[in-house]
Structure formats: structure tokens, C-alpha cells
Scaffold this motif. Structure first.
Motif, PDB file in Angstrom:
ATOM      1  N   LEU A 512       0.832  -1.225   0.000  1.00 13.35           N
ATOM      2  CA  LEU A 512       0.000   0.000   0.000  1.00 13.35           C
ATOM      3  C   LEU A 512       0.856   1.260   0.000  1.00 13.35           C
ATOM      4  N   GLU A 513       2.148   1.086  -0.255  1.00 16.61           N
ATOM      5  CA  GLU A 513       3.039   2.246  -0.217  1.00 16.61           C
ATOM      6  C   GLU A 513       2.924   3.045  -1.520  1.00 16.61           C
ATOM      7  N   THR A 514       2.925   4.364  -1.394  1.00 15.21           N
ATOM      8  CA  THR A 514       2.840   5.231  -2.579  1.00 15.21           C
ATOM      9  C   THR A 514       4.251   5.421  -3.148  1.00 15.21           C
ATOM     10  N   SER A 515       4.355   6.294  -4.139  1.00 15.80           N
ATOM     11  CA  SER A 515       5.684   6.530  -4.724  1.00 15.80           C
ATOM     12  C   SER A 515       6.585   7.326  -3.787  1.00 15.80           C
ATOM     13  N   MET A 516       6.035   7.792  -2.637  1.00 20.56           N
ATOM     14  CA  MET A 516       6.888   8.448  -1.626  1.00 20.56           C
ATOM     15  C   MET A 516       7.127   7.441  -0.503  1.00 20.56           C
ATOM     16  N   PRO A 517       8.374   7.000  -0.284  1.00 18.62           N
ATOM     17  CA  PRO A 517       8.618   6.012   0.776  1.00 18.62           C
ATOM     18  C   PRO A 517       8.076   6.501   2.118  1.00 18.62           C
ATOM     19  N   GLY A 518       7.412   5.593   2.834  1.00 17.22           N
ATOM     20  CA  GLY A 518       6.865   5.967   4.144  1.00 17.22           C
ATOM     21  C   GLY A 518       5.477   6.582   4.068  1.00 17.22           C
ATOM     22  N   ALA A 519       4.972   6.834   2.865  1.00 19.74           N
ATOM     23  CA  ALA A 519       3.602   7.360   2.722  1.00 19.74           C
ATOM     24  C   ALA A 519       2.738   6.246   2.131  1.00 19.74           C
ATOM     25  N   PHE A 520       1.742   5.797   2.888  1.00 19.59           N
ATOM     26  CA  PHE A 520       0.875   4.705   2.452  1.00 19.59           C
ATOM     27  C   PHE A 520      -0.499   5.272   2.084  1.00 19.59           C
ATOM     28  N   ALA A 521      -1.242   4.533   1.280  1.00 18.56           N
ATOM     29  CA  ALA A 521      -2.603   4.969   0.940  1.00 18.56           C
ATOM     30  C   ALA A 521      -3.567   3.851   1.310  1.00 18.56           C
ATOM     31  N   ALA A 522      -4.696   4.227   1.927  1.00 18.99           N
ATOM     32  CA  ALA A 522      -5.679   3.229   2.356  1.00 18.99           C
ATOM     33  C   ALA A 522      -7.085   3.739   2.055  1.00 18.99           C
ATOM     34  N   GLY A 523      -7.931   2.858   1.556  1.00 19.40           N
ATOM     35  CA  GLY A 523      -9.339   3.208   1.348  1.00 19.40           C
ATOM     36  C   GLY A 523      -9.631   3.726  -0.050  1.00 19.40           C
ATOM     37  N   ASP A 524     -10.711   4.511  -0.152  1.00 18.42           N
ATOM     38  CA  ASP A 524     -11.275   4.884  -1.458  1.00 18.42           C
ATOM     39  C   ASP A 524     -10.362   5.725  -2.342  1.00 18.42           C
ATOM     40  N   LEU A 525      -9.360   6.384  -1.787  1.00 16.53           N
ATOM     41  CA  LEU A 525      -8.510   7.240  -2.637  1.00 16.53           C
ATOM     42  C   LEU A 525      -7.484   6.413  -3.415  1.00 16.53           C
ATOM     43  N   ARG A 526      -7.405   5.120  -3.095  1.00 18.09           N
ATOM     44  CA  ARG A 526      -6.371   4.279  -3.695  1.00 18.09           C
ATOM     45  C   ARG A 526      -6.854   3.733  -5.032  1.00 18.09           C
ATOM     46  N   HIS A 527      -5.993   3.766  -6.031  1.00 17.47           N
ATOM     47  CA  HIS A 527      -6.307   3.186  -7.336  1.00 17.47           C
ATOM     48  C   HIS A 527      -6.696   1.717  -7.141  1.00 17.47           C
ATOM     49  N   GLY A 528      -7.812   1.314  -7.699  1.00 20.44           N
ATOM     50  CA  GLY A 528      -8.238  -0.086  -7.605  1.00 20.44           C
ATOM     51  C   GLY A 528      -9.021  -0.414  -6.343  1.00 20.44           C
ATOM     52  N   ALA A 529      -9.278   0.580  -5.489  1.00 17.53           N
ATOM     53  CA  ALA A 529     -10.001   0.290  -4.232  1.00 17.53           C
ATOM     54  C   ALA A 529     -11.426  -0.144  -4.565  1.00 17.53           C
ATOM     55  N   VAL A 530     -11.967  -1.018  -3.714  1.00 21.88           N
ATOM     56  CA  VAL A 530     -13.298  -1.586  -3.963  1.00 21.88           C
ATOM     57  C   VAL A 530     -14.421  -0.606  -3.576  1.00 21.88           C
ATOM     58  N   LYS A 531     -14.103   0.388  -2.784  1.00 23.07           N
ATOM     59  CA  LYS A 531     -15.070   1.402  -2.320  1.00 23.07           C
ATOM     60  C   LYS A 531     -16.193   0.789  -1.494  1.00 23.07           C
ATOM     61  N   ARG A 532     -15.784   0.127  -0.462  1.00 22.80           N
ATOM     62  CA  ARG A 532     -16.696  -0.433   0.537  1.00 22.80           C
ATOM     63  C   ARG A 532     -16.085  -0.169   1.905  1.00 22.80           C
ATOM     64  N   VAL A 533     -16.946  -0.121   2.925  1.00 23.04           N
ATOM     65  CA  VAL A 533     -16.445   0.107   4.275  1.00 23.04           C
ATOM     66  C   VAL A 533     -15.445  -0.988   4.654  1.00 23.04           C
TER      67      VAL A 533
END
Ligand SMILES: Cc1cc2nc3c(=O)[nH]c(=O)nc-3n(C[C@H](O)[C@H](O)[C@H](O)COP(=O)(O)OP(=O)(O)OC[C@H]3O[C@@H](n4cnc5c(N)ncnc54)[C@H](O)[C@@H]3O)c2cc1C
Length: 576
Positions: A512-533
Motif C-alpha cells: 500500500l506504499e505510494t511513490s513516496m517512501p513511508g507514505a501509504f494509501a488506504a481506502g477509497d482514494l487508492r487506485h483499484g479500491a473496492v469502495k466499501r467500508v
């Protein structure tokens, strides 16, 4: 009658007596208990109650009463008393019988019952009472008479009064609105200083806030606005399901954790009136309630919160990640979890944008449905959230019309929702249709919409409420260029980061790491996220595991200073 009615109907007299004894022993002080052995008599009683305006809080019915299926009887109760909670009484072990199971599934799918209730066995039966008191809490919350409800008094439905309702909704705080010149408004204003500015908020402890700022509301409701330190193991940006889950796992696993949100708690989930597919909540749970409980859970594990603060920048500096909070300033951490979700697309019809909050709403109807009782309401959108909104509104509005641009509902909505919509008499569906206009009658509240059938003429329809649920875009505009995104702005992570994403380290990025080391993305803003709770919650918990992995890795191989590394696509970044 002294209080709202609890009615039970069953032709098994022994079983009915047990229900009556339990209801009277616990609830007779605040409610009127009515028990009937015949469906006809019960319906006649309910008609009289509806005619004289007496509220029915709960109706319980046996599986068969006077030859009528209990589910069918409870469906009729719903027509007479749309706010009443309805439970089908079954005996212990009844769920194992095929016919009983079918009766429950069918009645729930068609919205005739809210859930089933086990008949009381020996007194006192706490299982029975837990079911009854949960129903009563849901009923009193929906009727806006639950304890600790905040009252907003305004001169009109729109403007700042709407913004205040929106803030309270986003903080998952139960609230009710009334106009200053209504009976309730006059009652609340009586005895207050005549100079109090509108809109104002009356807190459950009697404190009055005249035209408060968003931060004042959050503080008065007990939420934290500023952190007490500026250095953390992990900072989570966004307090929706993904952020709250990361907060619970981070804090419970010993990481010093800060959660920042520009609004309150719960994110988009707070606009969902009933989430029925989240694990562990067989009766469903409102997004607001889920958010409240998750917030409390994170708080008791020691998570810090900074609400009503926007994060405006993110950068990597001296081997740490730094974010800037709009009021507090910079905060640094070993890792940051980006959980800023998505925002609704706007409809782009100026007349409707002007009525935002005055009959025109973006998102779900959790807090507005009640005010639309008996009116004509539209929901625009073809996804599951729109279907849920229509079903929820149908309990209040006279008619709900679902407006879908596509040729059918099947393209974007789950089959179970389509079945429920088809089975709900006051929901109508208009396919291949767009909303192209609308307006008020000079009274500041939506009164009509203009619909356009594809290739057809415009039609003006009466509408006192419209909920716009026409898709979302990720809330990622504020991110620096180092965070690689797809063409629609969703954040790329892990294996989705291409060679041109600017990944600067020898090691590969974590999932879940973004192109910036140490910065992760979680939930609906992430490419490919399922968009569910559930998937946002899963992302949040996984992100914390990856923060632990990152910490272990950095202890072995301290990170280089990346502040001099260039942005993605510039051609000079290190390759993987
Ligand atoms: C009406 C409706 C009904 C739904 N029903 C269901 C359902 O039944 N079942 C289901 O599984 N899912 C449902 N969903 C989807 C579900 O709510 C989302 O998938 C989920 O909320 C995504 O969680 P998240 O944490 O990724 O983002 P969000 O919930 O969007 O939260 C993001 C948070 O980040 C904050 N934020 C954004 N930018 C910043 C910034 N720069 N600084 C600080 N804070 C920021 C926002 O204020 C927000 O609180 C529904 C959604 C809606 C709208």
C-alpha cells in the motif's frame, strides 16, 4: 395514551402472555404496551392510533397471526406507522426450520420487517430485551428524540444552518433542526438572550452556541482539534473507515498515532443510513453509529485526534514524513497513511447548486430523510449507495423516484437492492434520464426538477428533495507531485507503481506504499479500491502492519535523505 406504543400480536396466547409480561415489566413507565391475539383487531387498533397521531415505536408479530403471515402483517403496520420498528417473533431454534428462514429472508428483502426477535423464554430474558432496546434506540434516533440530541435553530434551511447540520452529521453527532419561527424553535429560543445570533446550537447540557465555527462545534461536542505534540510514529490523514481502522490498529499496537480530518469522524460512511453488508452487524448499522464506535475504540487505545483541520501539504524530510495542518502547522512522523477518500461529483446545474441544503443534497439522506416525510423525493444515481438511499427515503417520503442515466438498474446496483426497490410500492425508477434543471417557488426550498429523457423532451416534476449520488472523485488534489496518481487522480500504490512513478529506493515499495517512501494509501482514494467500508477498514489495518515492516527495515537500513530526489516523470529519479 401516555407514551409511544409497543404492540405485540400473536395467536399463541401463552407466548403472547410471556411477551406482554416482559414488555410491561421493563417499558411500561415510558411506553404504552398493547397486546392483541388477532391480526384484524391489531390493525384496527393501529388505524385508530395513526388517525389520532399516536406514535408506534415497535411492533412485534408471531410467524402466523389469524391465518396471516407475520411478515405480511408487519408490512401493513409499516403503511400505517412508517417509523415503527418491526420484529418477527420466532421460537428458539426456529432459524433452523426452512419455512421460518424463508419467511425471515423474504420479509427482510421486501422491507416488511427490520429483523427477527426470539420469543422470551424464562423471565428475565436479557436476549429479548437487548433486541427490544436496540429497536427502541434506533427508533428514538430516527425520530430525533434520542438522549444527547443537539438542536440547531435557524432562520432558513439553507446557508450556514445547513453547513452546521452538515458539520454535525460529519461528526456523527445526533442532531435535529428547526426553523426559528416554528413551535419548537420558539420553545428553544424562549428564555435565551434576545441578542443570540442565528443560527444557534443548543447542546444537550443546555449550553448555547450562537453561530459557532466548525471548530467550536467539535470542541463543544468533546472532540480534539489540536494535537498536544508534533512528533508521532504515524499520522493518518482522514478519519473515515480507513483512517479509523488504521487508528485502532496503530494505537492498540503501541504506535503513537495522530488522526487528522478536515471534517469530523466517519467520512462518507456517515451519510449511509444503514450499512447492511459490514461483518458482524446482521441487522445493519448506520454509518454514523459505526463511526462513533470506531472513534471511541481508537480513543480508548490512545489515538490522538485533530478534527476540523485540513492537511495542506506532505513532504519527506530527513528520513521522516512531514504534513502541515491548516491550524496547527507541521507535524512529523515515521510514516503517514493517506486515507482522504473521495468526494461527490457536482451536478453542474446552477439553480440546483444554489439550493444546496434547501432540498438539494449531495450524498445519502441519513440526517435529512425525516424532514421529507410525506413529500416527493428524487435520488439521482445508479450505484448501491443510491439504491440504499431510495429505500431509506421510502420510509418517510410519499414517493421516491430513482433517476438513472443508464438503460437499467442492473448495470451498477446489487441484485438484492434491485429486488427490494422493485418490491417497494412508493419507489419508482426512471432510466435513461438526466436532471437538467430545477428550482424553488421563491420560497428558498426546492419545489421542482426538470428531467430530460434521452432523446426526449423536458418534463417538469414536483420535487421537494433531491439526493445527488452521481459518483465521486478522489480527494487527492492537495498531494505533492511526488505522489504518483492514475489519470482520474486515484493514488497508485505497490505493484501498480510503474517504472516512471519516481520510486527512489533500492527496495521495492510495500503493497500500500505510494511513490513516496513511508507514505501509504488506504481506502477509497487508492487506485483499484473496492469502495466499501470493509475494504477501507482492511486497508487501514494492513497499512499499520506495513508501518511496522517499514520501521524494522529502517532499523536495519536507515533511509537516505530523499529531499534532493526529483519528482516523477522528470527522468532523473532512481530506478527500482
Ligand atoms: C451514501 C453512501 C452509502 C454507502 N453505503 C455503503 C454500504 O452500505 N456498504 C459499504 O461497504 N460501503 C458503503 N459506502 C461506501 C463507503 O462509505 C466508503 O467506501 C468508505 O467510507 C471509504 O472510506 P475511506 O476512509 O477510504 O474514505 P472516506 O469515508 O471518504 O473518508 C475520508 C476522510 O478524509 C477527510 N479528508 C479529505 N481530505 C482531507 C485533507 N486534505 N485533510 C484532512 N482530512 C481530509 C474527509 O473529510 C473524510 O472524512 C457508502 C457510501 C455512501 C456515500
Amino acid at each position: 395514551m401516555p407514551g409511544p406504543v409497543l404492540i405485540a400480536v400473536d395467536d399463541d396466547s401463552g407466548a403472547l402472555e410471556a411477551v406482554e409480561a416482559e414488555l410491561c415489566s421493563r417499558y411500561a413507565r415510558d411506553y404504552t404496551v398493547v397486546c392483541e391475539r388477532s391480526a384484524e383487531v391489531a390493525l384496527a387498533t393501529l388505524e385508530v392510533l395513526a388517525a389520532d397521531g399516536t406514535e408506534v415505536a415497535l411492533a412485534l408479530a408471531g410467524e402466523r397471526v389469524s391465518g396471516m403471515a407475520g411478515g405480511e402483517l408487519l408490512g401493513k403496520v409499516h403503511q400505517l406507522h412508517p417509523h415503527a420498528k418491526r420484529g418477527l417473533l420466532i421460537g428458539w431454534g426456529g432459524w433452523g426450520e426452512h419455512a421460518t428462514g424463508e419467511a425471515i429472508f423474504d420479509a427482510m428483502a421486501h422491507g416488511r420487517i427490520d429483523y427477527y426477535v426470539l420469543r422470551p423464554s424464562t423471565a428475565p430474558d436479557e436476549v429479548f430485551h437487548q433486541a427490544v432496546s436496540s429497536f427502541l434506540l434506533e427508533w428514538s434516533t430516527s425520530r430525533k428524540i434520542a438522549p444527547h440530541t443537539i438542536h440547531v435553530v435557524g432562520e432558513s434551511w439553507s446557508g450556514r444552518a445547513y453547513e452546521l447540520r452538515d458539520v454535525l452529521g460529519r461528526c456523527a453527532i445526533p442532531h435535529a433542526f428547526c426553523l426559528a419561527d416554528s413551535d419548537k424553535g420558539r420553545e428553544l429560543l424562549a428564555g435565551l438572550d434576545g441578542g443570540s445570533r442565528l443560527p444557534l446550537i443548543v447542546m444537550p447540557d443546555g449550553t448555547v452556541l450562537a453561530d459557532p465555527t466548525d471548530a467550536e462545534i467539535a470542541k463543544a461536542a468533546g472532540a480534539r482539534v489540536n494535537p498536544d505534540q508534533s512528533d508521532f510514529d504515524v499520522v493518518i490523514v482522514g478519519c473515515g473507515p480507513a483512517g479509523l481502522s488504521a487508528a485502532v490498529y496503530g494505537a492498540s499496537e503501541g504506535l503513537s498515532t495522530l488522526v487528522v480530518d478536515e471534517g469530523g469522524i466517519g467520512g462518507q460512511a456517515t451519510s449511509s443510513a444503514l450499512i447492511r453488508n459490514y461483518l458482524g452487524f446482521p441487522r445493519g448499522v448506520s454509518g454514523g453509529r459505526l463511526a462513533e464506535q470506531a472513534y471511541e475504540q481508537a480513543w480508548v487505545h490512545g489515538a490522538n485526534f485533530a478534527l476540523m483541520q485540513r492537511v495542506t501539504s506532505l513532504e519527506r524530510r530527513d528520513g521522516r514524513v512531514q504534513v502541515t495542518l491548516s491550524e496547527f502547522g507541521p507535524v512529523s512522523a515515521r510514516a503517514v497513511i493517506l486515507a482522504t477518500g473521495a468526494a461527490y461529483r457536482r451536478i453542474g446545474v446552477p439553480e440546483l447548486e444554489e439550493l444546496n441544503g434547501a432540498g438539494v443534497f449531495y450524498g445519502g439522506p441519513a440526517s435529512e430523510a425525516h424532514g421529507l416525510t410525506g413529500l416527493e423525493v428524487y435520488v439521482v444515481g445508479g450505484a448501491n449507495s443510491a439504491g440504499q438511499a431510495a429505500l431509506h427515503l421510502a420510509r418517510f417520503a410519499r414517493n421516491v423516484t430513482l433517476v438513472v442515466r443508464g438503460q437499467s438498474l442492473g448495470a451498477g446496483m446489487s441484485h438484492y437492492l434491485i429486488r427490494q426497490i422493485e418490491a417497494t410500492a412508493n419507489i419508482h425508477v426512471r432510466v435513461a434520464t438526466d436532471v437538467v434543471g430545477g428550482g424553488d417557488n421563491g420560497d428558498g426550498w426546492l419545489r421542482y426538477l426538470v428531467l430530460r429523457k434521452s432523446g426526449g423532451e423536458d418534463e417538469t416534476v414536483r420535487a421537494e428533495g433531491v439526493f445527488l449520488m452521481i459518483g465521486a472523485r478522489p480527494r487527492t488534489d492537495w498531494l505533492p507531485p511526488e505522489i504518483a496518481r492514475d489519470s482520474r487522480g486515484f493514488v497508485l500504490t505497490g505493484a501498480d507503481l510503474g517504472a516512471d512513478a519516481g520510486w527512489p529506493l533500492e527496495r521495492s515499495p510495500y503493497p500500500l506504499e505510494t511513490s513516496m517512501p513511508g507514505a501509504f494509501a488506504a481506502g477509497d482514494l487508492r487506485h483499484g479500491a473496492v469502495k466499501r467500508v470493509a475494504s477501507a477498514v482492511g486497508d487501514g489495518s494492513i497499512a499499520i502492519q506495513l508501518v511496522h515492516r517499514l520501521a524494522a527495515e529502517e532499523r536495519l537500513h536507515p533511509p537516505p535523505d530523499l529531499s534532493a530526489v526529483s519528482q516523477p516523470g522528470s527522468g532523473s529519479s532512481s530506478s527500482r
